[in-house]
Design an enzyme around this catalytic site. Structure first.
Site, PDB file in Angstrom:
ATOM      1  N   GLN A   1      -0.114  -2.318  -4.260  1.00  7.82           N
ATOM      2  CA  GLN A   1       1.019  -1.817  -3.531  1.00  7.82           C
ATOM      3  C   GLN A   1       2.103  -1.129  -4.709  1.00  7.82           C
ATOM      4  O   GLN A   1       1.498  -0.919  -5.919  1.00  7.82           O
ATOM      5  CB  GLN A   1       1.756  -2.692  -2.700  1.00  7.82           C
ATOM      6  CG  GLN A   1       1.225  -3.029  -1.496  1.00  7.82           C
ATOM      7  CD  GLN A   1       0.154  -3.941  -1.540  1.00  7.82           C
ATOM      8  OE1 GLN A   1       0.123  -5.040  -2.140  1.00  7.82           O
ATOM      9  NE2 GLN A   1      -1.125  -3.837  -0.990  1.00  7.82           N
TER      10      GLN A   1
ATOM     11  N   ASP B   1      -0.737   4.112  -3.800  1.00 11.60           N
ATOM     12  CA  ASP B   1      -1.462   4.840  -3.715  1.00 11.60           C
ATOM     13  C   ASP B   1      -1.431   5.868  -4.866  1.00 11.60           C
ATOM     14  O   ASP B   1      -1.671   6.986  -4.891  1.00 11.60           O
ATOM     15  CB  ASP B   1      -1.614   5.782  -2.550  1.00 11.60           C
ATOM     16  CG  ASP B   1      -1.797   4.931  -1.186  1.00 11.60           C
ATOM     17  OD1 ASP B   1      -2.644   3.840  -1.318  1.00 11.60           O
ATOM     18  OD2 ASP B   1      -1.415   5.132  -0.238  1.00 11.60           O
TER      19      ASP B   1
ATOM     20  N   GLY C   1      -5.840   0.065  -0.913  1.00 12.98           N
ATOM     21  CA  GLY C   1      -7.188   0.757  -1.185  1.00 12.98           C
ATOM     22  C   GLY C   1      -7.131   1.423  -2.641  1.00 12.98           C
ATOM     23  O   GLY C   1      -6.319   2.247  -2.877  1.00 12.98           O
ATOM     24  N   HIS C   2      -7.919   1.078  -3.455  1.00 10.27           N
ATOM     25  CA  HIS C   2      -8.159   1.646  -4.765  1.00 10.27           C
ATOM     26  C   HIS C   2      -9.254   2.251  -5.041  1.00 10.27           C
ATOM     27  O   HIS C   2     -10.374   1.848  -4.767  1.00 10.27           O
ATOM     28  CB  HIS C   2      -8.075   0.235  -5.827  1.00 10.27           C
ATOM     29  CG  HIS C   2      -6.568  -0.243  -5.876  1.00 10.27           C
ATOM     30  ND1 HIS C   2      -6.192  -1.383  -6.542  1.00 10.27           N
ATOM     31  CD2 HIS C   2      -5.391  -0.353  -5.105  1.00 10.27           C
ATOM     32  CE1 HIS C   2      -5.077  -1.793  -6.292  1.00 10.27           C
ATOM     33  NE2 HIS C   2      -4.476  -1.248  -5.284  1.00 10.27           N
TER      34      HIS C   2
ATOM     35  N   LYS D   1      -3.613   3.705  -9.187  1.00  9.70           N
ATOM     36  CA  LYS D   1      -3.754   2.418  -9.923  1.00  9.70           C
ATOM     37  C   LYS D   1      -5.414   2.081 -10.300  1.00  9.70           C
ATOM     38  O   LYS D   1      -6.017   1.844 -11.372  1.00  9.70           O
ATOM     39  CB  LYS D   1      -3.202   1.092  -9.358  1.00  9.70           C
ATOM     40  CG  LYS D   1      -1.541   1.292  -9.047  1.00  9.70           C
ATOM     41  CD  LYS D   1      -0.928   0.286  -8.298  1.00  9.70           C
ATOM     42  CE  LYS D   1      -1.340   0.202  -6.769  1.00  9.70           C
ATOM     43  NZ  LYS D   1      -0.876   1.351  -5.935  1.00  9.70           N
TER      44      LYS D   1
ATOM     45  N   THR E   1      -6.210   5.782   1.965  1.00 13.23           N
ATOM     46  CA  THR E   1      -7.499   4.999   1.583  1.00 13.23           C
ATOM     47  C   THR E   1      -8.054   3.810   2.628  1.00 13.23           C
ATOM     48  O   THR E   1      -9.146   3.657   2.805  1.00 13.23           O
ATOM     49  CB  THR E   1      -7.473   4.554   0.439  1.00 13.23           C
ATOM     50  OG1 THR E   1      -6.921   5.345  -0.684  1.00 13.23           O
ATOM     51  CG2 THR E   1      -8.692   4.029  -0.336  1.00 13.23           C
TER      52      THR E   1
HETATM   53  P1  GDP Z   1      -4.166   3.353  -5.541  1.00  7.89           P
HETATM   54  O1  GDP Z   1      -4.067   2.558  -4.359  1.00  7.89           O
HETATM   55  O2  GDP Z   1      -3.059   3.181  -6.418  1.00  7.89           O
HETATM   56  O3  GDP Z   1      -5.549   2.870  -6.419  1.00  7.89           O
HETATM   57  O4  GDP Z   1      -4.562   4.955  -5.234  1.00  7.89           O
HETATM   58  P2  GDP Z   1      -5.390   5.439  -4.094  1.00  7.89           P
HETATM   59  O5  GDP Z   1      -6.945   5.233  -4.575  1.00  7.89           O
HETATM   60  O6  GDP Z   1      -5.010   4.854  -2.885  1.00  7.89           O
HETATM   61  O7  GDP Z   1      -4.958   6.821  -3.940  1.00  7.89           O
HETATM   62  C1  GDP Z   1      -5.127   7.888  -5.192  1.00  7.89           C
HETATM   63  C2  GDP Z   1      -6.006   8.918  -4.921  1.00  7.89           C
HETATM   64  O8  GDP Z   1      -5.941   9.795  -5.636  1.00  7.89           O
HETATM   65  C3  GDP Z   1      -7.800   8.698  -5.157  1.00  7.89           C
HETATM   66  O9  GDP Z   1      -8.133   9.372  -3.892  1.00  7.89           O
HETATM   67  C4  GDP Z   1      -7.927   8.972  -6.169  1.00  7.89           C
HETATM   68  O10 GDP Z   1      -9.297   9.276  -6.239  1.00  7.89           O
HETATM   69  C5  GDP Z   1      -7.157  10.267  -6.447  1.00  7.89           C
HETATM   70  N1  GDP Z   1      -6.874  10.304  -7.875  1.00  7.89           N
HETATM   71  C6  GDP Z   1      -6.328   9.497  -8.940  1.00  7.89           C
HETATM   72  N2  GDP Z   1      -5.893  10.285  -9.944  1.00  7.89           N
HETATM   73  C7  GDP Z   1      -5.880  11.827  -9.643  1.00  7.89           C
HETATM   74  C8  GDP Z   1      -5.693  12.685 -10.268  1.00  7.89           C
HETATM   75  O11 GDP Z   1      -5.337  12.616 -11.304  1.00  7.89           O
HETATM   76  N3  GDP Z   1      -6.108  13.970  -9.845  1.00  7.89           N
HETATM   77  C9  GDP Z   1      -6.487  14.009  -8.460  1.00  7.89           C
HETATM   78  N4  GDP Z   1      -6.604  15.342  -8.126  1.00  7.89           N
HETATM   79  N5  GDP Z   1      -6.682  12.777  -7.795  1.00  7.89           N
HETATM   80  C10 GDP Z   1      -6.618  11.649  -8.213  1.00  7.89           C
HETATM   81  P1  IMO Z   2      -2.290   0.193  -2.630  1.00  8.94           P
HETATM   82  O1  IMO Z   2      -2.537  -0.851  -3.296  1.00  8.94           O
HETATM   83  C1  IMO Z   2       0.136   2.412   0.244  1.00  8.94           C
HETATM   84  C2  IMO Z   2       2.493  -0.070   2.967  1.00  8.94           C
HETATM   85  C3  IMO Z   2       2.001   0.238   4.490  1.00  8.94           C
HETATM   86  C4  IMO Z   2       3.368  -0.240   5.300  1.00  8.94           C
HETATM   87  C5  IMO Z   2       3.804  -1.401   4.346  1.00  8.94           C
HETATM   88  C6  IMO Z   2       3.762  -2.705   5.012  1.00  8.94           C
HETATM   89  O2  IMO Z   2      -3.597   1.171  -2.102  1.00  8.94           O
HETATM   90  O3  IMO Z   2      -1.123   1.100  -3.356  1.00  8.94           O
HETATM   91  P2  IMO Z   2       1.273  -4.226   5.226  1.00  8.94           P
HETATM   92  O4  IMO Z   2      -0.120  -3.655   6.000  1.00  8.94           O
HETATM   93  O5  IMO Z   2       1.309  -4.488   4.028  1.00  8.94           O
HETATM   94  O6  IMO Z   2       2.117  -5.063   6.200  1.00  8.94           O
HETATM   95  O7  IMO Z   2       2.072  -2.612   5.518  1.00  8.94           O
HETATM   96  O8  IMO Z   2       3.130  -1.048   3.135  1.00  8.94           O
HETATM   97  N1  IMO Z   2       1.473  -0.361   2.333  1.00  8.94           N
HETATM   98  C7  IMO Z   2       0.748   0.364   1.380  1.00  8.94           C
HETATM   99  N2  IMO Z   2       1.043   1.723   1.171  1.00  8.94           N
HETATM  100  N3  IMO Z   2      -0.537   1.826  -0.472  1.00  8.94           N
HETATM  101  C8  IMO Z   2      -0.728   0.458  -0.273  1.00  8.94           C
HETATM  102  O9  IMO Z   2      -1.431  -0.273  -1.111  1.00  8.94           O
HETATM  103  C9  IMO Z   2      -0.233  -0.235   0.789  1.00  8.94           C
HETATM  104  N4  IMO Z   2      -0.432  -1.455   1.209  1.00  8.94           N
HETATM  105  C10 IMO Z   2       0.664  -1.629   2.094  1.00  8.94           C
HETATM  106  O10 IMO Z   2       1.549   1.492   4.989  1.00  8.94           O
HETATM  107  O11 IMO Z   2       4.350   0.968   5.174  1.00  8.94           O
HETATM  108 MG    MG Z   3      -4.263   2.892  -2.281  1.00  5.25          MG
END
Ligand code: GDP
Ligand code: IMO
Ligand code: MG
Length: 423
Positions: A223, A13, A40-41, A16, A298
């Site tokens: 991840q 999270d 969840g991206h 990415k 997410t």
């Molecule tokens: P990912 O799984 O690595 O793609 O990240 P997620 O989408 O799960 O979580 C990142 C969260 O941070 C999302 O809600 C994005 O919209 C938000 N986000 C990403 N970059 C920034 C930033 O520079 N500032 C803020 N405030 N939010 C950001």
């Molecule tokens: P993105 O791509 C954050 C974590 C789960 C748990 C562990 C194992 O959005 O960064 P699973 O369901 O994969 O068997 O769970 O991995 N986990 C993540 N945490 N971001 C993710 O993906 C994750 N995908 C799995 O919370 O701790």
């Molecule tokens: Mg995510």
């Protein structure tokens, strides 16, 4: 500059999706190579806010061909839902989204077993997303998986599914769960397959031609390094490899073709699920980060655990992946902080220690060593260059670059595409 990988440098999270969306503006091909819909991206762009779980985050750019590579495990109802959402928003993906027939399926019994194992393990549970990821990859490794290509051969699919459902029903009953009907699963999944069938094709040639033709290829990791099953704090990890090396098998890309490896890290640290987290903040500062950063999962909506930036973790991730640079996100979350702490290393038993010195229990006992940095107490959302950042923000960043040994080529100052400093 042809092949660039985007890889999580912490516990997931990190943002990415946002960076894949930004870089995909100039990409010919975007390939997602690992994980499943545990990812969840989030992408915030002119079409709205999207949470992508399986489809590559380059999908919003019409010139980009998007591939779900063979390393990904696919939840078909989830994928169909994602594609229907694009249709509803008028985002065209036909003729430029391709799904490898080698992808293994996540089936309803995988989700059920994920939940049953977690319940049975109680305090030893991983805290999974409940998406059936571990059981699906376990079946892949144990030669019990069913792949997308199997759906094209109806009678073989029915035979394989019938056998697996009968095995899983016995497991489920042993764990106190319900049984499932193979007929019901078969009819649902054949329907889903009808919908996605036009997008299923072998992707090897597409990827190889792009690389050999010097096309711009983006590899989208899911991840993050600290959730890797070999290098994370097992068993508080995910099931598929999360390092850039996963792209070789998961996308079909030779390792030596990958030229740029961007580690994505937050200006602080978060984690969802169980397991060690040395810089975790359980008091007011943690709550402050969670509130400013909207730190809720997410995929599952769970509150994310929050803590200070952990240099030890990011250096470890950089060593494993060979990051060429960092994309540092969410610096704006500190806008109203008076003081920011930066963990520069760990101590264990009064002596310097490293993340890799021990297992998950050892990590619970490590104490981070901190430096204090003054906050900037103003909004940085509008900054478009490094020079436009307040002095204290520049100082924090420069120190972070020095202790990680990596340049921050991108700095996130807000969730939207344009709220990004590109250096
Ligand atoms: P990912 O799984 O690595 O793609 O990240 P997620 O989408 O799960 O979580 C990142 C969260 O941070 C999302 O809600 C994005 O919209 C938000 N986000 C990403 N970059 C920034 C930033 O520079 N500032 C803020 N405030 N939010 C950001
Ligand atoms: P993105 O791509 C954050 C974590 C789960 C748990 C562990 C194992 O959005 O960064 P699973 O369901 O994969 O068997 O769970 O991995 N986990 C993540 N945490 N971001 C993710 O993906 C994750 N995908 C799995 O919370 O701790
Ligand atoms: Mg995510």
């Amino acid at each position: 500059m042809s092949v660039t990988a985007i890889v999580g440098a912490q516990w997931g999270d990190e943002g990415k999706g946002k960076f894949v969306d930004i870089l995909a503006a100039d990409a010919d091909l975007v390939v997602r190579y690992n994980g499943g819909n545990n990812a969840g991206h989030t992408i915030v762009n002119e079409y709205g806010t999207f949470k992508l779980h399986l489809v590559p985050s380059g999908i919003f750019h019409q010139q980009a061909v998007c591939i779900i590579g063979p390393g990904v495990v696919i939840d078909l109802p989830g994928l169909v839902e994602e594609l229907r959402e694009f249709e509803a928003h008028g985002i065209n993906f036909k003729g430029r989204l391709f799904i490898s027939p080698r992808c293994h399926l996540i089936l309803p019994y995988h989700r059920a077993l994920d939940r049953l194992y977690e319940e049975a393990k109680g305090r030893l549970s991983t805290g999974t997303t409940g998406r059936g990821i571990g059981p699906a990859y376990a079946d892949k490794a144990g030669y019990n998986g069913i792949r997308l290509s199997d759906l094209a051969r109806r009678s073989l699919f029915l035979e394989k599914l019938g056998l697996q459902v009968s095995i899983k029903n016995r497991l489920s009953v042993a764990l106190g769960g319900e049984t499932m009907s193979a007929d019901k699963i078969a009819s649902d999944y054949l329907d889903y397959y009808n919908y996605i069938q036009p997008f299923v094709r072998e992707t090897f040639g597409l990827v190889q031609d792009a690389i050999q033709g010097g096309k711009r290829v983006l590899l989208e990791g899911a991840q993050a390094a600290l959730l890797d099953p070999d290098w994370g704090g097992y068993p508080f990890v995910t099931a598929s490899t999360t390092l850039v090396s996963a792209a070789t098998a998961g996308a079909g890309v030779p390792g030596r073709a990958i030229e740029r490896i961007i580690g994505v890290a937050k200006a602080y640290t978060t984690r969802v699920g169980n397991g060690p987290f040395p810089t975790e903040l359980t008091g007011a500062d943690g709550e402050h980060i969670r509130k400013n950063g909207q730190e809720y999962g997410t995929t599952t909506g769970r509150p994310r655990r929050c803590g200070w930036f952990d240099t030890e973790v990011v250096r470890f991730a950089a060593g494993l992946n060979g990051f060429t640079e960092l994309a540092l996100t969410k610096l704006d979350v500190f806008d109203d902080f008076e003081t920011i702490q930066l963990a520069t290393g760990y101590e264990w038993g009064g002596k310097p220690a490293h993340y890799y010195d021990g297992d998950a229990i050892f990590l619970e006992e490590c104490q981070p060593t901190y430096e204090s940095w003054p906050g900037w107490q103003q909004s940085i959302n509008a900054a478009q260059t490094f020079e436009e950042l307040p002095e204290n923000a520049r100082k924090y960043l420069q120190r972070l670059e020095a202790v990680t040994g990596l340049p921050a080529s991108f700095i996130g100052v807000g969730p939207r595409r344009e709220e990004t400093i590109i250096r």
